[in-house]
Design an enzyme around this catalytic site. Sequence first.
Site, PDB file in Angstrom:
ATOM      1  N   SER A   1     -12.319  -1.376  -7.762  1.00 21.19           N
ATOM      2  CA  SER A   1     -12.157  -0.308  -8.620  1.00 21.19           C
ATOM      3  C   SER A   1     -13.098  -0.537  -9.169  1.00 21.19           C
ATOM      4  O   SER A   1     -14.248   0.684 -10.674  1.00 21.19           O
ATOM      5  CB  SER A   1     -11.665   0.339  -8.728  1.00 21.19           C
ATOM      6  OG  SER A   1     -10.498   0.644  -7.944  1.00 21.19           O
TER       7      SER A   1
ATOM      8  N   SER B   1       0.704  -1.322  -0.105  1.00 19.17           N
ATOM      9  CA  SER B   1       0.076   0.124  -0.108  1.00 19.17           C
ATOM     10  C   SER B   1       0.639   1.526  -0.098  1.00 19.17           C
ATOM     11  O   SER B   1       1.579   1.279   0.950  1.00 19.17           O
ATOM     12  CB  SER B   1      -0.874  -0.018   1.984  1.00 19.17           C
ATOM     13  OG  SER B   1      -0.697   1.266   1.062  1.00 19.17           O
TER      14      SER B   1
END
EC number: 1.3.5.2
Length: 337
Positions: free
Chosen positions: A319, A175
């Site tokens: 997404s 991340s």
Amino acid sequence: MLYSIVKPWLFRLDAERAHDFTLKNLKRLERSGLLNLYPRPPKCKQRQVMGINFPNPVGLAAGLDKNGAYIDALAGLGFGFIEIGTITPRPQPGNPKPRMFRLPEAQGVINRFGFNNLGVDVLLRNVAATKYKGVLGINIGKNFDTPNERAVDDYLHCLRKVYPYAHYVTVNISSPNTKNLRALQEKEALGQLLHALKQEQQVLADQHGRYVPIALKIAPDLDEGQVADIAALLMKHQFDGVIATNTTLARDMVQALPCAQEAGGLSGAPLRDRSTAVIQSLSNHLAGALPIIGVGGILSGEDAEQKIKAGASLVQVYSGLVYRGPVLVDDICRTLG
């Protein structure tokens, strides 16, 4: 069909608020029984990966359900597997809001959540309460205030906690929204982390009487040498799988768009080619030694097919659901067969 009707309204909301609203209402539909009316994706050929039988190759990527609070509702959308988290040992609020931004012109999303979650113990209570019997992955990370020198302690703590509940565990070191986290991908640090996790995995397998595979989730912002080093370490330490990729810090594909310069990781369609290139590179270096789960920029069945052709055994979406809704799962299943 329903998502296409509500999507324009959702896109008028702040992105994180729309995200939370959608999950809460999906849970209401599941509890009322109405979600059972949602058509299931077409039958896909089962895949066996990491010793696990996946009913179809389309998974939910980590990040959508950080605390495992919506597992049963998400299962109603037909995923072949669900990955929850990223979870950390202690609760943490993540970065200040706003921290999620849509780039609709490019079908992209930028987030800088920062591992906001309620802590591993809350997640496990949620998992224990679920009715879901399918394949469950749990994604683990370190707390933001744990220095990298002690990061292994956080990962081992989470691994021990989630091991009895997970079908597989994902180690998130990629991340971009936790300071210095990606430094754990560097050769020496990664070797030490993989060694410690692999040793603990064997201890836990003996203790619980079952082997739970561990996968590593990597960034897309790696050069060929870095990918080669990671592949070599994964093989050396006999890791079970690798997930490619997380979000990107690059902005070259969206730089002229509103919100493009917001800090955070970029996902969605702009990530597609970069992610696929990393999968192809990994596949070349691994030569079948361990499986790859492909994620990043999948908005159609054809996008998923490209990931498979590059070397992935399974795919995950996140997404893409923002822009396509649940029909994306159906589309991918039809394409992959």
